[in-house]
Scaffold this motif. Structure first.
Motif: not given
Ligand code: CMC
Length: 392
Positions: A136-154
């Protein structure tokens, strides 16, 4: 030949037995595995709710730690998925991206498409719960033209999702704990609602033995419509069209007009014939989030006034049309920074827990058969084929 019950919209047909979620529509109660949703929202967290829906009981501290660990270690999606995302147009609706990318997971996790193996079924379920926020976050980032953010598991589940959506390069992003907690509670509220259209879709898709990723993609597709999960986006659009309290009576008049297809979005429900308990909680969360971000949203006032006006109107009282979950959720998500196109994507990530639980229950129920409704045929009777040259 045969005698069938004609029940369009399945208003009186139970398609399954289920032990997962109970809705008492007259009393306005929603229980997950026997626990009132309000209690889970007030005292639990979303991953605990996922565990509850999947396994049937709340986890012990050890089970919870183990489940949280397993979910947080499946949050990445295969790097090749990035290229899949890049195939979409930049202005795609995030739900279009979600339908495609969730379905595409079946091409990456062949081992967990072996649905005959209960162990693989659980791995597939955990993978899906873990990866939905990332997708869902990738879908958002993609449609806003921003780079994907990887999960931060802590980070916990909701905080991780917010960070993946709102963190941008070269800026330290600190998750606001009040908003993270609000997001977690929003996810709990959306987690399941027994046999809603999308859950029934997941069951129907799964009844053929299709793999779980494909089944959840079917659920996402069904959720998108404005009569279902798409109502959160549509309700906010309607509130914006209303714009100010003085214009409310005109919209109420339209909703009551039998010749006008317009409906008050975020109102009414097939099962809740009294106040939707989720709407009450969502209203409170909305107020808290607006206070936290320091925004006096004029549309919140419009929404509250619209609710008051509808609740005082004979039409809505007689037809038992109350605000539903989607009425205040758009305002809340917008205050948190989400654009309207993301609202239903958030719903779909939250509902994944319920879809998966419904799918798991169906797969392990020996009485379940392929879902195959019948029809009342009303078309032409048998006709003779006429070659095209002789058709007049
Ligand atoms: N505004 C005005 N009239 C309405 C509304 C509404 N929102 N909802 C139902 N009605 C009327 C409808 O016109 C019908 O009147 P009549 O009996 O005179 O023909 C009567 O109430 C019953 O409606 P229905 O369409 O037969 O009821 P349903 O159970 O098939 O539909 C619903 C349920 C949720 C699709 C419907 O209430 C609706 O379209 N609401 C607006 C969309 C919405 O908010 N959806 C979110 C649902 S909750 C969360 C989720 O599932 O995602």
């Amino acid at each position: 030949a045969g005698i069938f019950t004609y029940d369009p919209g399945f208003t009186s047909t139970a398609s399954c037995e289920s032990k997962i979620t109970y809705v008492d529509g007259d009393a306005g109660h929603l229980l997950y595995r026997g626990y009132p949703v309000e209690d889970l929202v007030a005292r639990g967290d979303y991953l605990e709710t996922c565990y509850l829906l999947l396994y049937g009981d709340l986890p012990t501290a050890r089970q919870k730690a183990d489940f949280d660990y397993r979910v947080t270690h499946h949050t990445m999606v295969h790097e090749q998925m990035v290229r899949f995302f890049q195939g979409f147009r930049r202005d795609s609706h995030p739900m279009a991206v979600m339908v495609g990318s969730v379905g595409a997971l079946s091409a990456f996790y062949h081992d967990s498409t072996d649905i005959a193996d209960p162990h693989q079924r659980m791995i597939a379920s955990i993978r899906m719960i873990a990866k939905m926020p990332t997708i869902a976050a990738m879908a958002y980032k993609y449609t806003t033209g921003q780079p994907f953010v990887y999960p931060k598991n802590e980070l916990d589940y909701a905080a991780n999702f917010l960070r993946m959506c709102f963190s941008v390069p070269f800026e330290e992003y600190k998750v606001n704990p009040v908003l993270a907690r609000a997001m977690d509670r929003i996810l709990i509220l959306h987690a399941d609602n027994e046999q809603g259209a999308s859950s029934s879709t997941v069951r129907l898709a799964g009844s053929s033995g299709a793999n779980p990723f494909a089944c959840i993609a079917a659920g996402v597709a069904c959720l998108w419509g404005p009569a279902h999960g798409g109502a959160n986006e549509a309700a906010l659009k309607m509130l914006a069209e209303i714009g100010k309290p003085e214009r409310i009576p005109a919209f109420i008049a339209r909703a009551k007009d039998p010749d006008d297809p317009f409906r008050l979005l975020g109102f009414g429900h097939r099962v809740y014939k009294s106040y939707d308990p989720r709407a009450r909680v969502m209203h409170g969360i909305c107020r808290e989030v607006l206070a936290e971000v320091g925004v006096a949203d004029p549309l919140f006032e419009v929404a509250e006034e619209l609710e008051r006006a509808a609740m005082a109107d004979e039409y809505f009282v007689e037809k038992k049309l109350f605000p539903n979950l989607d009425f205040y959720s758009g305002l809340t998500l917008r205050a948190m920074g989400f654009p309207p196109a993301m609202f239903t994507a958030v719903f779909s990530l939250a509902r994944t827990a319920g879809w998966i639980a419904q799918w798991m229950e169906m797969i392990s129920d020996p009485s379940q058969k392929i879902g195959r409704p019948r029809q009342l045929y009303t078309g032409a009777t048998r006709r003779d084929y006429v070659p095209v040259a002789k058709r007049g």
